[in-house]
Design an enzyme around this catalytic site. Structure first.
Site, short mmCIF file in Angstrom:
data_model
loop_
_atom_site.label_atom_id
_atom_site.label_comp_id
_atom_site.label_asym_id
_atom_site.label_seq_id
_atom_site.Cartn_x
_atom_site.Cartn_y
_atom_site.Cartn_z
N CYS A 138 -14.71 44.41 28.53
CA CYS A 138 -15.42 43.62 27.52
C CYS A 138 -15.97 42.34 28.14
O CYS A 138 -15.21 41.42 28.44
CB CYS A 138 -14.48 43.30 26.37
N CYS A 141 -15.74 39.18 25.96
CA CYS A 141 -14.38 38.63 25.93
C CYS A 141 -14.04 37.91 27.24
O CYS A 141 -13.40 36.86 27.22
CB CYS A 141 -13.34 39.72 25.73
N ASP A 142 -14.42 38.48 28.37
CA ASP A 142 -13.81 38.07 29.64
C ASP A 142 -14.74 37.50 30.70
O ASP A 142 -14.25 36.98 31.71
CB ASP A 142 -13.07 39.27 30.26
#
Ligand code: NAP
Length: 318
Positions: A138, A141-142
């Protein structure tokens, strides 16, 4: 347990990720008798995410597991009951629905399907062990965690190329590794990625293994034309590197594929109220056909599905 098997719940929610837990919170708070079924670990995909930096209000201390623990606590505080069970099938006919599980048959007036989707894995040594420790599925997200580092992105579809460009906003350099010499992604996206100053492409190549002791420190690549294998290690000044895998997703629709309508990619089609064509059967989270799969959209789906399920169950009593 016996009580659980004898009861007819107002709602049974399948899946205890953010969508299912939010649905549980809203349903239980509306005084519906609510059962949430989970197969293995609670929390779905974010249970394995080290940091959740983009869920509004979750800052600094918010790890995936801590956010899940709070969601569980909140749903249970309002009376939602959780049960570990492996679902093997459904009967959605009539006003009382049946969920077949390894713990027995469970009954409810409404059902919320929130089984999620899982990223397809590269399925190479080191991948599972280093997931959340440099291996990510993701970018939203990251990507930020890899600011000024080198990142390898695997995949050749729209997701891989678009996410590579997003990651390049943070990373020092992004290398896209694709198994063929043609990209599956749209031409316009391929052109944009090819002209990106921070992006390099390595074609006809795949991962053989991901290397790292605690964090990703390198990868071994295999050229499928020449058969040559080589280790690529992180710059010694960095000590670590990122590996993002975007080789497709697999919605968990195996049990319902013949019962509800799916889109071309296998996700369940709903209206904006999370309704399927079957009265009393609702859907929430990543298993739905939609444009953004994030915790924030999963929780919103869960809330809507629960409110709609409540209205539906009320209508049965009228
Ligand atoms: P996808 O289109 O199915 O592409 C998956 C990619 O991963 C393919 O390039 C495939 O290679 C590769 N792959 C699959 N298994 C692999 C393996 N085991 N090892 C290495 N590589 C592997 O998936 P997606 O990119 O996630 O897109 C899903 C859907 O969403 C698509 O319909 C896509 O068009 C859509 N989408 C659209 C947009 C947009 O319009 N902006 C953005 C994102 C996604 P091969 O090509 O060799 O099969």
């Amino acid at each position: 347990m016996n009580n659980t098997l004898e009861m007819v719940y107002d709602v049974i929610i399948i899946g205890a990720g953010p969508a299912g837990l939010s649905a549980g919170l809203y349903a239980a708070r509306a005084k519906m008798s609510t059962l949430i079924l989970e197969r293995d670990r609670t929390g779905g995909q974010i249970a394995g995410t080290e940091e959740v930096a983009n869920y509004p209000g979750s800052i600094k201390d918010a790890t995936g597991p801590s956010l899940v623990a709070r969601m569980v606590e909140q749903a249970e505080e309002f009376g939602a009951v959780r049960m570990r069970a492996d679902v093997s099938g459904f009967d959605f006919e009539g006003t009382i629905k049946t969920v077949y599980t390894d713990k027995g048959e469970l009954k409810a007036k409404s059902i919320i399907l929130a089984m999620g989707a899982k990223p397809r894995l590269l399925d190479v040594p080191g991948e599972k062990l280093l997931s959340g420790k440099g291996v990510s599925y993701c970018a939203t997200c990251d990507a930020e965690f890899f600011t000024d580092l080198e990142v390898y992105v695997f995949g050749g579809g729209d997701t891989a190329l678009e996410e590579a460009m997003f990651i390049a906003k943070f990373a020092r350099k992004v290398t896209i590794v694709h198994r063929r010499d043609q990209f599956r992604a749209a031409k316009s996206i391929v052109e944009k990625a090819m002209n990106h100053p921070k992006i390099e492409m390595v074609l006809n190549t795949g991962a053989k293994r991901i290397i790292g002791d605690g964090m990703v420190q390198g990868i071994e690549l295999e050229n499928f034309i020449t058969g040559e294998c080589k280790e690529v290690l992180a710059d010694p000044n960095d000590g670590l590197m990122g590996v993002f895998v975007f080789v497709g997703y697999l919605p968990e629709t195996g049990l319902v594929k013949d019962l509800v309508k799916l889109d071309a990619n296998g996700y369940i089609i709903t209206d904006e109220n999370m309704k399927t064509d079957i009265p009393g059967v609702f859907v929430a989270g990543d298993i739905r056909s939609k444009s953004l799969r994030q915790v924030v959209t999963a929780t919103a789906d869960g809330a809507i599905a629960a409110v709609m399920a409540e209205k539906y169950v009320d209508s049965l009593h009228d």
